[in-house]
Design a protein around this motif. Structure first.
Motif, mmCIF file in Angstrom:
data_model
loop_
_atom_site.group_PDB
_atom_site.id
_atom_site.type_symbol
_atom_site.label_atom_id
_atom_site.label_comp_id
_atom_site.label_asym_id
_atom_site.label_seq_id
_atom_site.Cartn_x
_atom_site.Cartn_y
_atom_site.Cartn_z
ATOM 1 N N ALA A 23 0.908 -1.402 -0.113
ATOM 2 C CA ALA A 23 -0.225 -0.098 0.244
ATOM 3 C C ALA A 23 0.965 1.195 0.038
ATOM 4 O O ALA A 23 2.044 1.171 0.241
ATOM 5 N N GLU A 24 0.123 2.200 -0.378
ATOM 6 C CA GLU A 24 0.823 3.692 -0.272
ATOM 7 C C GLU A 24 0.416 4.310 1.005
ATOM 8 O O GLU A 24 -0.575 5.059 1.168
ATOM 9 N N PRO A 25 1.226 4.691 2.113
ATOM 10 C CA PRO A 25 0.908 5.125 3.170
ATOM 11 C C PRO A 25 0.507 6.354 3.082
ATOM 12 O O PRO A 25 1.528 7.247 2.494
ATOM 13 N N ALA A 74 7.752 -7.689 4.033
ATOM 14 C CA ALA A 74 7.925 -7.348 2.369
ATOM 15 C C ALA A 74 8.774 -6.164 2.397
ATOM 16 O O ALA A 74 8.535 -5.351 3.166
ATOM 17 N N ALA A 75 9.586 -6.089 1.576
ATOM 18 C CA ALA A 75 10.364 -4.759 1.396
ATOM 19 C C ALA A 75 9.001 -3.754 0.665
ATOM 20 O O ALA A 75 8.479 -4.067 -0.149
ATOM 21 N N TYR A 76 9.222 -2.602 1.030
ATOM 22 C CA TYR A 76 8.482 -1.279 0.675
ATOM 23 C C TYR A 76 9.235 -0.644 -0.258
ATOM 24 O O TYR A 76 10.698 -0.310 0.385
ATOM 25 N N ARG A 77 9.400 -0.336 -1.429
ATOM 26 C CA ARG A 77 10.259 0.459 -2.294
ATOM 27 C C ARG A 77 11.600 -0.198 -2.040
ATOM 28 O O ARG A 77 12.467 0.309 -1.827
ATOM 29 N N PRO A 78 11.560 -1.634 -2.815
ATOM 30 C CA PRO A 78 13.092 -2.266 -2.453
ATOM 31 C C PRO A 78 14.170 -1.669 -3.395
ATOM 32 O O PRO A 78 15.364 -1.943 -2.974
#
Length: 298
Positions: free
Chosen positions: A176-178, A253-257
């Motif tokens: 998601a985009e926080p 999981a990676a956010y913006r890996p």
């Protein structure tokens, strides 16, 4: 060639030098401290130079004593390894590994079962502490894993595990985009790494979380911070090393890996010569097989 070699005296010297104590050497070799002192004195007279200096809490090697210890200790380890290799069944052995609590809980312990599968006759004893162990003084510790940007020229470095930092969350959050993110961080004794890391990551990612003074939740242990992220409580800035097992298991999981910031490294160290001790050699060989898949790639 070896007829005049003072084997018993050298074995006595190795024990006293390794333990930094005549009393402890006497207990190890089942003799009296007086017998240890007589053996050392006779060896010093034969060599023509002093091997030890007296200090308030034991003895300290002289520079020539340090040189002799390195050679004798390594030679005895080679003999022990040769004897071990000739046994039909390797004898039981153990080794002590000094690590931080977080490295033990998040990286080493989840993988340790594979070591026991490969080497069931050896036992790993973990000594989890934040203090730096002097491997050349404390003979009770075989291997230490240190987290630092430093190098250790006086020690044998068996491996170096580089890391980077990224942002992770429970899989649902990471996708998601926080809008109003909760940032999870770790407050070590020196928290500059995490504080500057969040700032650097936000700048690299082009987000204004830091400027918006996003809500912060702090923990004193890294594994607590990761568990909070697993529970969906926010986004955590985490080491690629520490988070790797949870990512593999689908817990995070990676956010913006693609956005990473540099970290430090985990150095696997032992006193020179100790790497030839059979349990240590087995542990280091196993560790080399485990490291490449996690070396900053997650």
């Amino acid at each position: 060639m070896f007829a005049t070699l003072p084997v018993n005296a050298l074995r006595t010297f190795e024990s006293a030098a390794r333990l930094r104590s005549f009393k402890l050497a006497a207990a190890e070799l089942a003799v009296t401290p007086t017998a240890i002192s007589h053996q050392i004195k006779a060896l010093e007279q034969q060599l023509g130079f002093a091997l030890f200096e007296r200090v308030p809490r034991g003895v300290r090697l002289t520079p020539k004593g340090e040189t002799l210890f390195a050679g004798v200790h390594g030679a005895l380890l080679d003999v022990a390894a040769t004897l071990e290799g000739l046994r039909p069944q390797p004898s039981a052995g153990s080794l002590c590994v000094s690590v931080t609590h977080s490295f033990a809980a998040l990286w080493l312990v989840p993988r340790l079962g594979r070591f026991y599968q490969a080497y069931p006759h050896y036992l790993v004893r973990l000594e989890a502490c934040a203090e730096v162990i002097d491997l050349q003084q404390d003979a009770s510790v075989d291997v230490a894993v240190r987290y630092s940007r430093a190098h250790y020229p006086a020690l044998h470095q068996a491996a170096r595990l580089e890391e980077s930092f990224g942002v992770y969350a429970a899989p649902g959050l990471a996708a998601a985009e926080p809008e109003n993110p909760v940032l999870i961080t770790v407050k070590w004794g020196d928290s500059a790494l995490y504080d500057s890391g969040w700032h650097d990551w936000c700048r690299a990612a082009g987000v204004d979380w830091w400027r918006r003074h996003a809500a912060m939740r702090s923990y004193h242990e890294e594994h607590y911070a990761l568990q909070a992220a697993v529970a969906g409580q926010g986004w955590v800035l985490a080491s690629s090393v520490m988070v790797s097992e949870m990512v593999d298991n689908g817990l995070l999981a990676a956010y913006r890996p693609e956005v990473r910031v540099p970290g430090a490294a985990y150095s696997v160290l032992c006193a020179p010569g100790r790497e030839r001790h059979p349990p240590v050699r087995a542990f280091l060989a196993w560790l080399q097989q485990e490291l490449p898949q996690d070396n900053g790639t997650k």
